[in-house]
Design a protein around this motif. Structure first.
Motif, PDB file in Angstrom:
ATOM      1  N   PRO A  61      -0.317  12.652 -22.278  1.00  0.00           N
ATOM      2  CA  PRO A  61      -0.885  11.827 -21.206  1.00  0.00           C
ATOM      3  C   PRO A  61       0.053  10.690 -20.807  1.00  0.00           C
ATOM      4  N   GLY A  62      -0.374   9.971 -19.782  1.00  0.00           N
ATOM      5  CA  GLY A  62       0.409   8.833 -19.294  1.00  0.00           C
ATOM      6  C   GLY A  62       1.155   9.192 -18.024  1.00  0.00           C
ATOM      7  N   ALA A  63       0.875   8.441 -16.955  1.00  0.00           N
ATOM      8  CA  ALA A  63       1.491   8.750 -15.667  1.00  0.00           C
ATOM      9  C   ALA A  63       2.592   7.769 -15.279  1.00  0.00           C
ATOM     10  N   GLU A  64       2.461   6.512 -15.681  1.00  0.00           N
ATOM     11  CA  GLU A  64       3.415   5.489 -15.239  1.00  0.00           C
ATOM     12  C   GLU A  64       4.317   5.054 -16.383  1.00  0.00           C
ATOM     13  N   PHE A  65       5.584   4.809 -16.046  1.00  0.00           N
ATOM     14  CA  PHE A  65       6.545   4.493 -17.102  1.00  0.00           C
ATOM     15  C   PHE A  65       7.698   3.663 -16.546  1.00  0.00           C
ATOM     16  N   PHE A 120       3.511  -1.642 -12.787  1.00  0.00           N
ATOM     17  CA  PHE A 120       3.645  -2.077 -11.401  1.00  0.00           C
ATOM     18  C   PHE A 120       3.324  -1.016 -10.357  1.00  0.00           C
ATOM     19  N   ARG A 121       3.985   0.118 -10.420  1.00  0.00           N
ATOM     20  CA  ARG A 121       4.105   0.990  -9.256  1.00  0.00           C
ATOM     21  C   ARG A 121       2.756   1.450  -8.691  1.00  0.00           C
ATOM     22  N   THR A 126      -1.024   1.152  -4.598  1.00  0.00           N
ATOM     23  CA  THR A 126      -2.413   1.363  -4.188  1.00  0.00           C
ATOM     24  C   THR A 126      -2.936   0.166  -3.407  1.00  0.00           C
ATOM     25  N   ALA A 127      -2.707  -1.033  -3.936  1.00  0.00           N
ATOM     26  CA  ALA A 127      -3.261  -2.242  -3.315  1.00  0.00           C
ATOM     27  C   ALA A 127      -2.697  -2.473  -1.923  1.00  0.00           C
ATOM     28  N   LEU A 128      -1.379  -2.369  -1.761  1.00  0.00           N
ATOM     29  CA  LEU A 128      -0.794  -2.650  -0.452  1.00  0.00           C
ATOM     30  C   LEU A 128      -1.088  -1.523   0.537  1.00  0.00           C
TER      31      LEU A 128
END
Length: 326
Positions: A61-65, A120-121, A126-128
């Motif tokens: 698992p884990g998507a962001e790195f 961060f990414r 998503t927010a912006l």
């Protein structure tokens, strides 16, 4: 290498850390030595096999790195060994190495820590994208952020302020509301109270929120839409509450409101120009110091289960990060 390996869909306390072979990049791929990875609600659902799509077993698992490029195969341009990068993949980040295509990573600003790069990414993209591209949030408008102390919530507070909005943060505890204030929220409300919509009305001067950023779902989402301003935009980014609400169709009619969905996983494929614009703006804010990513609690790889548990019990402030290596 060490990696978290899901051999059967199960609660996180039944998932182990194992030694597996270091993967080799095929043509058109790069290998990154992972130094930090972050986890979110989707990762927890995938481990248990409860996400809308299932990763084939076994998987990591884990998507962001974030990490350092360790190997570059043929047919790759613009990426070299030793580059500090942050990225996102379908899975595989909770390991000492990950194989990805070069378009899955961005070169990290020099001042950004590995932990911040890992957190961060996805949150800030998503927010912006949600607020700027889809919600069309304008300077002077009022933004309501639900789940404001979570990873995407606090990113939405920061982005909302950078876009010139007045931000009202909704969170369930005093600690979470003060956390939201510390990152720029102009006002806070407790959405666990039965009369929270009265507090929201007061906080917006009777106007209601022009834009709602909603990573929560559940009944609170329907109640938030009932309070939306005329021609307001309710942007749905997730369902951390665990239930998907059903919105009565008369509410958009009465409010002139828009219900807008955002799936960050599809932006690069369906709207590559939008992703390029958003990442360019985020990079500019990072480089001039106007945006400082929020890192929640940092765990060691050996304590990955505690990171998941903290996130799943909604005790998290910010996004949970697992440090893989120094």
């Amino acid at each position: 290498m060490r990696a978290v390996v899901v051999e059967q869909y199960a609660p996180i306390d039944q998932i182990g850390l194992k030694e597996i072979a270091v993967p080799e990049p095929a043509p058109g791929q790069i290998r990154v030595r992972v130094q930090a990875a972050s986890i979110g609600f989707v990762d927890g659902l995938k481990v248990e096999g409860r996400y809308q799509t299932k990763d084939p077993l076994p998987f990591t698992p884990g998507a962001e790195f974030a990490g350092v490029v360790d190997a570059v195969a043929g047919n790759v341009a613009g990426i070299t060994q030793g580059m500090r990068v942050m990225g996102a993949a379908r899975s595989g980040a909770l390991a000492e190495y990950i194989i990805v295509p070069p378009e899955a990573v961005e070169v990290m600003p020099d001042a950004l820590s590995m932990e911040a790069g890992a957190a961060f990414r996805t949150n800030y993209l998503t927010a912006l994208y949600a607020l700027g591209e889809r919600g069309r949030l304008r300077a002077g408008e009022q933004l309501l952020v639900l789940g404001a102390a979570g990873g995407t919530g606090v990113a939405a507070i920061q982005i909302g302020k950078l876009l010139g909005a007045r931000v009202i943060a909704a969170a369930s505890t005093d600690e979470k509301r003060e956390f939201a204030r510390s990152f720029g929220a102009d006002a806070v409300v407790d959405y666990t109270k039965s009369d929270w919509r009265d507090a929201l009305k007061e906080a917006t001067g009777g106007h209601g929120p022009d834009v709602i950023f909603d990573p929560v779902g559940g009944e609170v989402s329907v109640q938030a839409f009932r309070s939306i301003a005329w021609n307001g935009r309710h942007v749905v980014v997730g369902f951390a509450a665990g239930s998907i609400p059903a919105l009565p169709f008369n509410l958009p009619l009465l409010k002139g409101g828009l219900l807008i969905g955002v799936d960050v996983a599809q932006i690069a494929r369906r709207e590559p120009d939008a992703q390029t614009r958003v990442m360019a703006q985020l990079s500019a804010w990072l480089n001039d110091g106007r945006l400082v990513p929020v890192v929640g609690k940092v765990f060691s790889l050996e304590d990955f289960r505690a990171a998941f548990t903290t996130m799943q019990t909604r005790a998290a402030l910010g996004k949970m990060v697992v440090r893989i290596a120094e």
